[in-house]
Design a protein around this motif. Sequence first.
Motif, mmCIF file in Angstrom:
data_model
loop_
_atom_site.group_PDB
_atom_site.id
_atom_site.type_symbol
_atom_site.label_atom_id
_atom_site.label_comp_id
_atom_site.label_asym_id
_atom_site.label_seq_id
_atom_site.Cartn_x
_atom_site.Cartn_y
_atom_site.Cartn_z
ATOM 1 N N LEU A 95 28.613 40.158 29.679
ATOM 2 C CA LEU A 95 28.724 41.355 29.923
ATOM 3 C C LEU A 95 28.686 41.808 31.336
ATOM 4 O O LEU A 95 29.785 42.811 31.549
ATOM 5 N N ILE A 96 28.115 41.550 32.069
ATOM 6 C CA ILE A 96 27.940 41.974 33.338
ATOM 7 C C ILE A 96 29.282 41.484 34.073
ATOM 8 O O ILE A 96 29.984 42.017 34.995
ATOM 9 N N CYS A 97 29.517 40.210 34.007
ATOM 10 C CA CYS A 97 30.732 39.596 34.656
ATOM 11 C C CYS A 97 32.303 40.360 34.219
ATOM 12 O O CYS A 97 33.234 40.429 35.038
ATOM 13 N N SER A 98 32.152 41.203 32.973
ATOM 14 C CA SER A 98 33.250 41.736 32.473
ATOM 15 C C SER A 98 33.733 43.012 33.224
ATOM 16 O O SER A 98 34.879 43.307 33.205
ATOM 17 N N PHE A 99 32.809 43.484 33.905
ATOM 18 C CA PHE A 99 33.078 44.670 34.775
ATOM 19 C C PHE A 99 33.826 44.174 36.199
ATOM 20 O O PHE A 99 34.362 45.260 36.857
ATOM 21 N N VAL A 100 34.020 42.820 36.408
ATOM 22 C CA VAL A 100 34.606 42.611 37.532
ATOM 23 C C VAL A 100 36.219 42.454 37.268
ATOM 24 O O VAL A 100 36.942 42.983 38.039
ATOM 25 N N ALA A 101 36.467 42.312 36.128
ATOM 26 C CA ALA A 101 38.014 42.734 35.691
ATOM 27 C C ALA A 101 38.252 43.997 35.189
ATOM 28 O O ALA A 101 39.423 44.210 35.536
ATOM 29 N N THR A 102 37.287 44.515 34.874
ATOM 30 C CA THR A 102 37.549 46.240 34.565
ATOM 31 C C THR A 102 37.441 47.052 35.753
ATOM 32 O O THR A 102 38.080 48.345 35.871
ATOM 33 N N ASN A 103 36.487 46.858 36.604
ATOM 34 C CA ASN A 103 36.109 47.870 37.580
ATOM 35 C C ASN A 103 36.128 47.295 39.071
ATOM 36 O O ASN A 103 37.003 47.992 39.930
ATOM 37 N N LEU A 104 35.800 46.058 39.311
ATOM 38 C CA LEU A 104 35.814 45.718 40.811
ATOM 39 C C LEU A 104 37.165 45.271 40.989
ATOM 40 O O LEU A 104 37.642 45.316 42.248
ATOM 41 N N GLN A 105 37.747 44.451 40.256
ATOM 42 C CA GLN A 105 39.137 43.661 40.527
ATOM 43 C C GLN A 105 40.120 43.954 39.510
ATOM 44 O O GLN A 105 40.463 42.937 38.630
ATOM 45 N N PRO A 106 40.561 45.248 39.214
ATOM 46 C CA PRO A 106 41.183 45.586 37.882
ATOM 47 C C PRO A 106 42.635 45.002 38.111
ATOM 48 O O PRO A 106 43.152 44.690 39.379
ATOM 49 N N VAL A 107 43.517 44.786 37.211
ATOM 50 C CA VAL A 107 44.770 44.076 37.021
ATOM 51 C C VAL A 107 45.539 45.306 37.700
ATOM 52 O O VAL A 107 45.725 46.530 37.061
ATOM 53 N N ARG A 108 46.732 45.080 38.617
ATOM 54 C CA ARG A 108 47.407 45.903 39.228
ATOM 55 C C ARG A 108 48.975 45.686 39.029
ATOM 56 O O ARG A 108 49.928 46.431 38.926
ATOM 57 N N LYS A 109 49.157 44.343 38.579
ATOM 58 C CA LYS A 109 50.510 43.686 38.531
ATOM 59 C C LYS A 109 50.468 42.615 37.443
ATOM 60 O O LYS A 109 49.420 41.867 37.207
ATOM 61 N N GLU A 110 51.536 42.306 36.815
ATOM 62 C CA GLU A 110 51.603 41.122 35.696
ATOM 63 C C GLU A 110 51.018 39.948 36.260
ATOM 64 O O GLU A 110 50.225 39.219 35.357
#
Length: 284
Positions: A95-110
Amino acid sequence: KAADVGSALSGKVIGVGEGKKLDEDSPYNPACIADNVGDNVGDVAGMGSDLFGSFGEASCAAMLIGSASPSIISEGWAALVFPLFISGVGIIACLICSFVATNLQPVRKESDIERNLKIQLGLTSLAMTVLLAPLCHVALPDVLRLTVKGQLTDVSPMVCYLCIVAGLWGGCLIGFITEYYTSHSYKPVREVARATETGAATNIIYGLALGYQSAILPVMILSAIIFLALTTAGMYGVALSALGMLSTLATCLTIDVYGPISDNAGGIAEMTEMPSSVRDKTDA
């Protein structure tokens, strides 16, 4: 699955091109809705329930084997339900590590999608490695009397920790190996695609050979984990290794269902005749 294959075949045989009415995700294709439902039922709900069953069975097996050790029983409930602590810590870490992909390092390109999913799996495994060490010391007794090679042997909590971590990183490694053999980003899948240029026979032969080859490393890793656990902590070590492999299940399942969910979104976009740019994003 029958609807999935049927809609795909009708799209490829009858419905390819502009003006055709039976494309795979066309609203005129009667298999389209069943195809989208099948993605949810087979690839999300089915896989999730199957893995949940594996998780429950592994936890019960570890507690049952642990109950045969007098030292675990004398330590109390904390030591007996230690396998459940592994599961609980795993859920929190995922749960904690999921915030890395959603908040800290979000997807900006494909190209960020695949990289972010890999980083999330690696970070979850790293977090579990750190969190499991104090958990083993707090929940388990200083010395565990376990049956190893047919004899009662004194085993320390660090040996149990080693078994869990071996399963944890072994499972992570198997995931990356699977991704190497099944992703279009790497050489094996591209070689299978090139094999189709010389006919169906070479494609089938090469695909089978590659499938057999892809199983070699995972089998070797599993064998090494079982050997390590069995020789150091007996069957209790094997059960803990299985739990370690399943401890990052929340993250692994999230990564696995990314494909079916985006495929579903693409089908809905096609049926509602949304702009092609929407389909391009869902196909990423």
